[in-house]
Design an enzyme around this catalytic site. Structure first.
Site, short mmCIF file in Angstrom:
data_model
loop_
_atom_site.label_atom_id
_atom_site.label_comp_id
_atom_site.label_asym_id
_atom_site.label_seq_id
_atom_site.Cartn_x
_atom_site.Cartn_y
_atom_site.Cartn_z
N ARG A 80 0.83 -1.21 0.00
CA ARG A 80 0.00 0.00 0.00
C ARG A 80 0.87 1.26 0.00
NH1 ARG A 80 -4.48 0.19 4.52
NH2 ARG A 80 -2.72 0.87 5.80
N LYS A 182 -2.58 6.87 1.40
CA LYS A 182 -2.48 7.14 2.83
C LYS A 182 -1.57 8.35 3.01
CE LYS A 182 -2.57 4.57 7.11
NZ LYS A 182 -4.02 4.53 7.34
N GLU A 216 -16.17 5.93 4.06
CA GLU A 216 -15.51 5.50 5.30
C GLU A 216 -15.52 6.68 6.24
OE1 GLU A 216 -11.27 4.86 5.12
OE2 GLU A 216 -11.04 6.23 3.45
C1 LIG Z 1 -5.16 3.75 7.55
C2 LIG Z 1 -6.55 4.07 7.20
C3 LIG Z 1 -7.61 3.13 7.35
C4 LIG Z 1 -7.43 1.77 7.99
O1 LIG Z 1 -6.53 0.97 7.32
P1 LIG Z 1 -5.89 -0.29 8.09
O2 LIG Z 1 -4.97 -0.86 7.09
O3 LIG Z 1 -7.00 -1.18 8.44
O4 LIG Z 1 -5.21 0.27 9.28
C5 LIG Z 1 -8.86 3.50 6.92
N1 LIG Z 1 -9.10 4.72 6.40
C6 LIG Z 1 -8.13 5.64 6.27
C7 LIG Z 1 -8.46 6.94 5.67
C8 LIG Z 1 -6.83 5.35 6.66
O5 LIG Z 1 -5.89 6.28 6.52
#
Ligand SMILES: *Cc1c(COP(=O)(O)O)cnc(C)c1O
Length: 339
Positions: A80, A182, A216
């Site tokens: 990722r 991210k 989300e």
């Molecule tokens: C990091 C993150 C998540 C959760 O991802 P995980 O891999 O499960 O920790 C969800 N939404 C956003 C916007 C994130 O930055």
């Protein structure tokens, strides 16, 4: 084998002693260096500080019931970060480089991995360091990749508290082309909406449902759960593809839940919440799986099911944490032991 110290109270404010970093210069990565955690020396004209060339990752190392320390799904987080780097036109670290850095920094901080429900939160970070404020429309030519770690406590240290979540139907969390990245920029974009909702509605977080389609929250994925089903938005470019989400779906499937990954609408989640056995939860590395007790829509409180943490949410959460701490077997090969 490590006994581990008591984890500190506030997530992310105390750091393990050792970090690892490496520079990208002249088209290639150098050799990673383990050092004490120290301030960076960064030119004020560095690319990341002006043009947002920065991304990060978040994953955890857990101390098992046998005392051994294992990193959870490192390969997924490495992939990722590579994708985030690609979208931001940052140099993409090779898997071997980043994997080696994560292993190395956890090994160096082994004595600082707390016992469960605590863990060592691992934060790989990649920033553009080219000194050129004229490079507004050009990718950075140099970069710094580093990994820092925080001993953290269990999210539910103070007991499981069902969350209050505002439903936001007007604003998206971020721009469509950055949903899967991210990057701090996405958090900055969501911040105003989240602060406004906290102040006006006293909520913990905001669920972004722009145009009536669920994405989300600010930092976690969203799931509907009952005794036989788990429903969650299908992966699109509009939201972050959580490793926790993926893991819970896999574990849930093997526990006999039907998994539905598809478009989820506002109407459907409001409907769902009104059922007595309904559960909603948020998934992410930090929160693991956190129950939602109330949705706040148009200023009105809608309790989700009983309004209390549901049995299926707790069951799935425990199944995941048991795997992470080697209390249960790891049939998927998700754990990497650090020695
Ligand atoms: C990091 C993150 C998540 C959760 O991802 P995980 O891999 O499960 O920790 C969800 N939404 C956003 C916007 C994130 O930055």
């Amino acid at each position: 084998m490590s006994t581990g110290p008591e984890p500190p109270a506030a997530f992310g404010t105390a750091f393990a002693n050792t970090m690892v970093s490496v520079d990208f210069e002249n088209g290639q990565w150098g050799t990673p260096d383990l050092t004490p955690v120290e301030s960076l020396s960064l030119h004020p004209g560095s690319h990341a500080l002006h043009y947002g060339s920065a991304c990060f990752e978040g994953l955890k190392a857990h101390q098992g019931v046998d005392g051994k320390v294992r990193v959870f799904r490192m390969d997924r987080n490495v992939e990722r970060m590579q994708r985030s780097a690609q979208v931001l036109h940052l140099p993409v670290p090779e898997s071997g480089l980043l994997t080696g850095m994560i292993r190395g920094v956890v090994a160096a901080n082994l004595e600082e991995v707390p016992k469960a429900p605590g863990s060592l939160y691992i934060r790989p970070t990649l920033i553009g360091t080219e000194v050129n404020i004229g490079a507004a429309a050009a990718p950075t030519q140099s970069a710094l990749l580093y990994v820092i770690c925080c001993p953290v406590g269990g999210y539910f240290a103070g007991g499981v508290r069902p969350l209050r979540i505002a439903v936001e139907v007007d604003q998206p969390r971020t721009t469509p082309q950055f949903g899967m990245v991210k990057s701090g920029a996405n958090y900055a974009m969501a911040l105003g909406v989240i602060m406004g909702a906290r102040e006006e509605l006293g909520v913990d977080q905001v669920l972004f449902v722009p145009g009536g389609v669920v994405q989300e929250t600010g930092a976690t994925n969203f799931l509907l759960i009952d005794s036989h089903r788990i429903i969650t938005p299908a992966l699109t470019e509009s939201f972050l593809h959580g490793v926790t989400r993926d893991s819970l779906l896999r574990i849930g499937m093997d526990l006999g839940y039907e998994i539905e990954e598809r478009e989820l609408t506002l109407d459907e989640i409001l409907d769902w919440a009104s059922r007595p056995d309904a559960e909603c939860a948020l998934s992410g590395t930090a929160a693991v799986l956190a129950p939602v007790g109330t949705l706040v829509h148009k200023g009105e409180d809608l309790p989700v099911g009983s309004g209390q943490p549901g049995p299926n949410t707790l069951r799935l959460r425990t199944a995941l944490t048991d795997l992470q701490t080697a209390e249960a077997p790891d049939p998927y090969g998700w754990l990497t032991e650090i020695v």
